[in-house]
Design a protein around this motif. Sequence first.
Motif, short mmCIF file in Angstrom:
data_model
loop_
_atom_site.label_atom_id
_atom_site.label_comp_id
_atom_site.label_asym_id
_atom_site.label_seq_id
_atom_site.Cartn_x
_atom_site.Cartn_y
_atom_site.Cartn_z
N TRP A 1 0.85 -1.19 0.00
CA TRP A 1 0.00 0.00 0.00
C TRP A 1 0.89 1.23 0.00
O TRP A 1 1.83 1.33 0.79
CB TRP A 1 -0.91 -0.01 1.23
N THR A 2 0.60 2.17 -0.88
CA THR A 2 1.45 3.34 -1.03
C THR A 2 0.71 4.62 -0.63
O THR A 2 -0.50 4.63 -0.43
CB THR A 2 1.93 3.47 -2.49
N GLY A 3 1.50 5.70 -0.55
CA GLY A 3 0.93 7.01 -0.28
C GLY A 3 0.59 7.26 1.17
O GLY A 3 -0.33 8.04 1.46
N VAL A 4 1.31 6.65 2.10
CA VAL A 4 1.05 6.82 3.53
C VAL A 4 2.08 7.77 4.12
O VAL A 4 3.29 7.58 3.96
CB VAL A 4 1.10 5.46 4.27
N ALA A 5 1.61 8.79 4.81
CA ALA A 5 2.50 9.77 5.43
C ALA A 5 2.89 9.30 6.83
O ALA A 5 2.21 9.58 7.82
CB ALA A 5 1.83 11.14 5.49
N THR A 6 3.98 8.56 6.91
CA THR A 6 4.47 8.09 8.22
C THR A 6 5.96 7.88 8.15
O THR A 6 6.54 7.75 7.05
CB THR A 6 3.77 6.78 8.63
N ASP A 7 6.62 7.88 9.29
CA ASP A 7 8.06 7.66 9.33
C ASP A 7 8.38 6.22 8.93
O ASP A 7 7.57 5.31 9.11
CB ASP A 7 8.60 7.93 10.74
N ASP A 8 9.59 6.03 8.43
CA ASP A 8 10.05 4.68 8.11
C ASP A 8 10.19 3.86 9.39
O ASP A 8 10.49 4.39 10.47
CB ASP A 8 11.41 4.72 7.40
N GLY A 9 9.97 2.54 9.27
CA GLY A 9 10.16 1.67 10.43
C GLY A 9 9.11 0.58 10.51
O GLY A 9 8.29 0.41 9.59
N LEU A 10 9.18 -0.18 11.60
CA LEU A 10 8.26 -1.30 11.82
C LEU A 10 7.05 -0.84 12.63
O LEU A 10 7.20 -0.14 13.64
CB LEU A 10 8.98 -2.42 12.57
N TYR A 11 5.87 -1.23 12.18
CA TYR A 11 4.61 -0.90 12.87
C TYR A 11 3.74 -2.15 12.96
O TYR A 11 3.98 -3.13 12.25
CB TYR A 11 3.82 0.16 12.08
N TRP A 12 2.75 -2.08 13.83
CA TRP A 12 1.66 -3.05 13.69
C TRP A 12 0.42 -2.29 13.26
O TRP A 12 0.05 -1.28 13.84
CB TRP A 12 1.44 -3.88 14.95
N GLY A 13 -0.15 -2.75 12.14
CA GLY A 13 -1.30 -2.07 11.59
C GLY A 13 -2.59 -2.55 12.22
O GLY A 13 -2.75 -3.73 12.51
N ARG A 14 -3.51 -1.62 12.44
CA ARG A 14 -4.81 -1.98 12.99
C ARG A 14 -5.92 -1.32 12.19
O ARG A 14 -5.74 -0.24 11.62
CB ARG A 14 -4.92 -1.58 14.47
N ASP A 15 -7.08 -2.00 12.15
CA ASP A 15 -8.20 -1.48 11.37
C ASP A 15 -9.03 -0.51 12.20
O ASP A 15 -8.65 -0.15 13.33
CB ASP A 15 -9.04 -2.63 10.81
N ASP A 16 -10.18 -0.09 11.66
CA ASP A 16 -10.99 0.91 12.35
C ASP A 16 -11.71 0.35 13.58
O ASP A 16 -12.37 1.08 14.30
CB ASP A 16 -12.00 1.55 11.39
N GLN A 17 -11.56 -0.96 13.83
CA GLN A 17 -12.08 -1.56 15.06
C GLN A 17 -10.96 -1.94 16.01
O GLN A 17 -11.16 -2.72 16.95
CB GLN A 17 -12.92 -2.80 14.71
N ASP A 18 -9.76 -1.38 15.76
CA ASP A 18 -8.57 -1.60 16.59
C ASP A 18 -8.08 -3.04 16.58
O ASP A 18 -7.35 -3.46 17.50
CB ASP A 18 -8.81 -1.14 18.04
N ARG A 19 -8.44 -3.81 15.58
CA ARG A 19 -7.95 -5.19 15.48
C ARG A 19 -6.60 -5.22 14.78
O ARG A 19 -6.42 -4.54 13.76
CB ARG A 19 -8.96 -6.05 14.70
N PRO A 20 -5.64 -5.99 15.29
CA PRO A 20 -4.35 -6.11 14.61
C PRO A 20 -4.52 -6.77 13.24
O PRO A 20 -5.19 -7.80 13.12
CB PRO A 20 -3.53 -7.00 15.55
N ILE A 21 -3.92 -6.18 12.22
CA ILE A 21 -4.00 -6.70 10.87
C ILE A 21 -2.71 -7.40 10.48
O ILE A 21 -2.71 -8.50 9.93
CB ILE A 21 -4.29 -5.57 9.85
N ALA A 22 -1.57 -6.73 10.78
CA ALA A 22 -0.29 -7.28 10.36
C ALA A 22 0.86 -6.48 10.98
O ALA A 22 0.68 -5.34 11.40
CB ALA A 22 -0.16 -7.24 8.84
N LEU A 23 2.03 -7.11 11.00
CA LEU A 23 3.27 -6.37 11.20
C LEU A 23 3.62 -5.77 9.85
O LEU A 23 3.57 -6.44 8.82
CB LEU A 23 4.40 -7.29 11.65
N ILE A 24 3.96 -4.47 9.85
CA ILE A 24 4.15 -3.74 8.60
C ILE A 24 5.48 -3.00 8.63
O ILE A 24 5.84 -2.40 9.64
CB ILE A 24 3.02 -2.71 8.40
N GLU A 25 6.18 -3.06 7.51
CA GLU A 25 7.39 -2.25 7.35
C GLU A 25 7.05 -1.06 6.48
O GLU A 25 6.54 -1.21 5.36
CB GLU A 25 8.49 -3.08 6.68
N ALA A 26 7.30 0.15 7.01
CA ALA A 26 7.04 1.37 6.25
C ALA A 26 8.35 1.90 5.68
O ALA A 26 9.34 2.02 6.42
CB ALA A 26 6.39 2.43 7.14
#
Length: 337
Positions: A299-324
């Motif tokens: 997924w592109t076009g996200v304004a965030t710093d580089d690094g490792l995150y855990w992504g969550r949806d609009d119900q606060d559920r963990p979706i994945a470990l994500i590298e930005a």
Amino acid sequence: MGERARLNGWIILDKPLGLGSTQAVGAVKRVCREAGLGKVKVGHGGTLDPLATGVLPIALGEATKLCGRMLDASKIYEFAVRFGTETAGLDAEGEVVAVSDVRPTLAEVEAVLPRFTGPIEQVPPAYSAIKIDGERAYDRARKGEEVEMKARGVTVHSLEPLPFRGGVGVGAIGLAQGRWPPPAATKPASRQVSLPSPEGEGVEEITLIAHVSKGTYIRSLARDIAYAVGTVGHVTMLRRTKAGPFDLSQAISLDKLNAFGQGAAQSEIFLPLEAGLVDIPALNLSPEAAGAIRRGRVWTGVATDDGLYWGRDDQDRPIALIEALAGTLKVVRGFNL
């Protein structure tokens, strides 16, 4: 939260003396069956020797995908070193292989601790799970084979005597709570709680606290500290107080775990999957981004710093470990919740 979601999480066990990590995993599987939850995928986040106690993170369901991160995480241990005797296993089990009449002073021990802080090289114990030519070192050692262990680099973030409270090292708490002594067959001749010694007087035993990187062997650390003060030694007490983001405040006893099999509430036993992710930032995903990430897409076009995150949806559920990286999100590990 539904039952399925709750089973994608953690049980933080305060592992008792004498129980192996694999046995602890087996106990969790058994209790889940007793609770009527059927077959549950279970793994642990860092082996603890049977003679060690303390924090053992046990992952269930989708949380098992985080066991690798937990193994890589730093740990904190309290441990007691008894001077004058070295054993084959560098702990309270095994035959005595060396003795010394030298007893260091508290000041002498404190003076050598900086040598063992920071990046260091250490030789793991022969009685360890490291594989040599496809066979565990401890299996070779138990057969009487000569086991040559190679030095490896580890990091000791901090190492110091355990603070004294009311004149008694807080490491003695385990004694009061029944975590000591070990079975009679492995009990040392005597047990002395670490106390401040008069200046110039040698100590039989000292309790230390160490914050260490993955791969650090506390038994080797104790052996080398003893060598550095001109004597020999072995570990008589080893307690893990923190593993990654988990500490003793979150840990439950084996009795409490067993109570779950008899009907105790899940909320008293389980932590959610995201409890293992508190050391990295969360990233809120739009419904469109969450959908793409769930399917493993970039997924592109996200304004965030580089690094490792855990992504969550609009119900606060963990979706994945994500590298930005440069505004692009890439899945490192997806969660099927």
